[in-house]
Design an enzyme around this catalytic site. Sequence first.
Site, PDB file in Angstrom:
ATOM      1  N   LYS A  17       9.097   0.532 -11.746  1.00 46.73           N
ATOM      2  CA  LYS A  17      10.266   0.792 -10.898  1.00 46.73           C
ATOM      3  C   LYS A  17      10.731  -0.475 -10.176  1.00 46.73           C
ATOM      4  CE  LYS A  17       8.289   3.999  -8.333  1.00 46.73           C
ATOM      5  NZ  LYS A  17       6.945   4.228  -8.876  1.00 46.73           N
ATOM      6  N   ARG A  92       9.595  11.087  -2.241  1.00 44.93           N
ATOM      7  CA  ARG A  92       8.428  11.355  -3.052  1.00 44.93           C
ATOM      8  C   ARG A  92       7.728  12.661  -2.714  1.00 44.93           C
ATOM      9  NH1 ARG A  92       6.195   5.912  -3.563  1.00 44.93           N
ATOM     10  NH2 ARG A  92       4.030   5.833  -3.084  1.00 44.93           N
ATOM     11  N   ARG A 129      -2.863  -5.544 -12.256  1.00 44.13           N
ATOM     12  CA  ARG A 129      -1.754  -6.119 -11.478  1.00 44.13           C
ATOM     13  C   ARG A 129      -2.249  -6.986 -10.323  1.00 44.13           C
ATOM     14  NH1 ARG A 129       2.839  -2.201  -9.008  1.00 44.13           N
ATOM     15  NH2 ARG A 129       1.235  -1.428  -7.601  1.00 44.13           N
ATOM     16  N   ARG A 161      -3.694  -5.838  -4.721  1.00 49.92           N
ATOM     17  CA  ARG A 161      -3.423  -4.898  -3.636  1.00 49.92           C
ATOM     18  C   ARG A 161      -4.627  -3.988  -3.460  1.00 49.92           C
ATOM     19  NH1 ARG A 161       2.449  -2.303  -4.827  1.00 49.92           N
ATOM     20  NH2 ARG A 161       1.322  -0.441  -4.150  1.00 49.92           N
ATOM     21  N   ARG A 172      -3.609   7.879  -5.976  1.00 44.77           N
ATOM     22  CA  ARG A 172      -2.147   7.754  -5.976  1.00 44.77           C
ATOM     23  C   ARG A 172      -1.536   8.530  -7.132  1.00 44.77           C
ATOM     24  NH1 ARG A 172      -2.039   1.719  -6.540  1.00 44.77           N
ATOM     25  NH2 ARG A 172       0.221   1.840  -6.650  1.00 44.77           N
TER      26      ARG A 172
HETATM   27  P1  ADP Z   1       3.105   2.822  -5.368  1.00 44.34           P
HETATM   28  O1  ADP Z   1       4.203   3.722  -5.797  1.00 44.34           O
HETATM   29  O2  ADP Z   1       2.854   1.720  -6.336  1.00 44.34           O
HETATM   30  O3  ADP Z   1       1.882   3.507  -4.867  1.00 44.34           O
HETATM   31  P2  ADP Z   1       4.728   1.953  -3.169  1.00 44.34           P
HETATM   32  O4  ADP Z   1       4.919   0.511  -2.994  1.00 44.34           O
HETATM   33  O5  ADP Z   1       5.897   2.784  -3.521  1.00 44.34           O
HETATM   34  O6  ADP Z   1       3.548   2.031  -4.153  1.00 44.34           O
HETATM   35  O7  ADP Z   1       4.069   2.591  -1.858  1.00 44.34           O
HETATM   36  C1  ADP Z   1       2.856   2.103  -1.335  1.00 44.34           C
HETATM   37  C2  ADP Z   1       2.311   3.069  -0.296  1.00 44.34           C
HETATM   38  O8  ADP Z   1       3.255   3.221   0.772  1.00 44.34           O
HETATM   39  C3  ADP Z   1       2.072   4.486  -0.788  1.00 44.34           C
HETATM   40  O9  ADP Z   1       0.825   4.644  -1.402  1.00 44.34           O
HETATM   41  C4  ADP Z   1       2.178   5.276   0.526  1.00 44.34           C
HETATM   42  O10 ADP Z   1       1.031   5.143   1.313  1.00 44.34           O
HETATM   43  C5  ADP Z   1       3.299   4.563   1.232  1.00 44.34           C
HETATM   44  N1  ADP Z   1       4.619   5.129   0.911  1.00 44.34           N
HETATM   45  C6  ADP Z   1       5.648   4.487   0.284  1.00 44.34           C
HETATM   46  N2  ADP Z   1       6.712   5.290   0.150  1.00 44.34           N
HETATM   47  C7  ADP Z   1       6.370   6.478   0.688  1.00 44.34           C
HETATM   48  C8  ADP Z   1       7.029   7.727   0.857  1.00 44.34           C
HETATM   49  N3  ADP Z   1       8.283   7.921   0.414  1.00 44.34           N
HETATM   50  N4  ADP Z   1       6.349   8.738   1.458  1.00 44.34           N
HETATM   51  C9  ADP Z   1       5.105   8.569   1.902  1.00 44.34           C
HETATM   52  N5  ADP Z   1       4.402   7.429   1.778  1.00 44.34           N
HETATM   53  C10 ADP Z   1       5.024   6.382   1.182  1.00 44.34           C
END
Ligand code: ADP
Length: 219
Positions: A17, A92, A129, A161, A172
């Site tokens: 994404k 999400r 990654r 990370r 996740r």
């Molecule tokens: P990924 O999708 O690779 O896990 P993101 O960069 O989108 O990573 O998000 C990293 C973290 O940030 C998530 O694991 C969560 O803890 C938090 N986060 C990001 N976006 C949201 C969201 N829309 N709702 C809840 N938590 C979020």
Amino acid sequence: MPARLNLVILGKQGAGKGTQCKHLAKAYAIPHVSTGDILRGAVKAGTPLGLEVASVMNAGALVSDELVIRLVDERFKQADAQKGALLDGFPRTLAQAEALEALLGDDGIKLCINLDVPVSLVTERLSSRRVCQECGAIYKDSDIEAISGTCANCGGDVIQREDDQPDAIRKRLEAYERDTEPLLSFYGSRGLLVTVDGDQSPDDVTRAIEAVVHDKGLA
Ligand code: ADP
Ligand code: ZN
């Protein structure tokens, strides 16, 4: 004034994404709004928000709906978001999708792109990654930048990370299936969902997405 172009990109962690959004944001001149990037920025800067969410994020769990909804609401008020936005990592959960609908009103989401990639492939992508802590550039564990620990773009530290460790990856992906996959029918039932095969080269994925946006008459 043309209608706002608000696009949602859905896809498992590691589906690509972020990479796609960088290209698309440029192509359509709309900001890439990644709640993950916003939250990571807050953690890195050590703001009160960052301190609040750091442990939740490191464990690979979701932060509260209320908190991210507030962040996105604030982001939408900024000048560059008046033409629309490319939403990555938000919504999400169903609650977030409903809140987003309420926030945007009639000028809502124009399209939801589901970047589809099998679990086996994203697991492999996430565990290999590595990212630059400064500029966010993404590398593979076999790249020279990852081995040396130094970013070729900016000289920043290249690290893994915390949430790309095996346990957090599993959590996740489970959270994605449980909390986020229901959004496919949410957007599907509104006639807004298009699925794109994410298991092709990044350029081919970009072309496929641009073709969809074009076919829908959105740009
Ligand atoms: P990924 O999708 O690779 O896990 P993101 O960069 O989108 O990573 O998000 C990293 C973290 O940030 C998530 O694991 C969560 O803890 C938090 N986060 C990001 N976006 C949201 C969201 N829309 N709702 C809840 N938590 C979020
Ligand atoms: Zn860098």
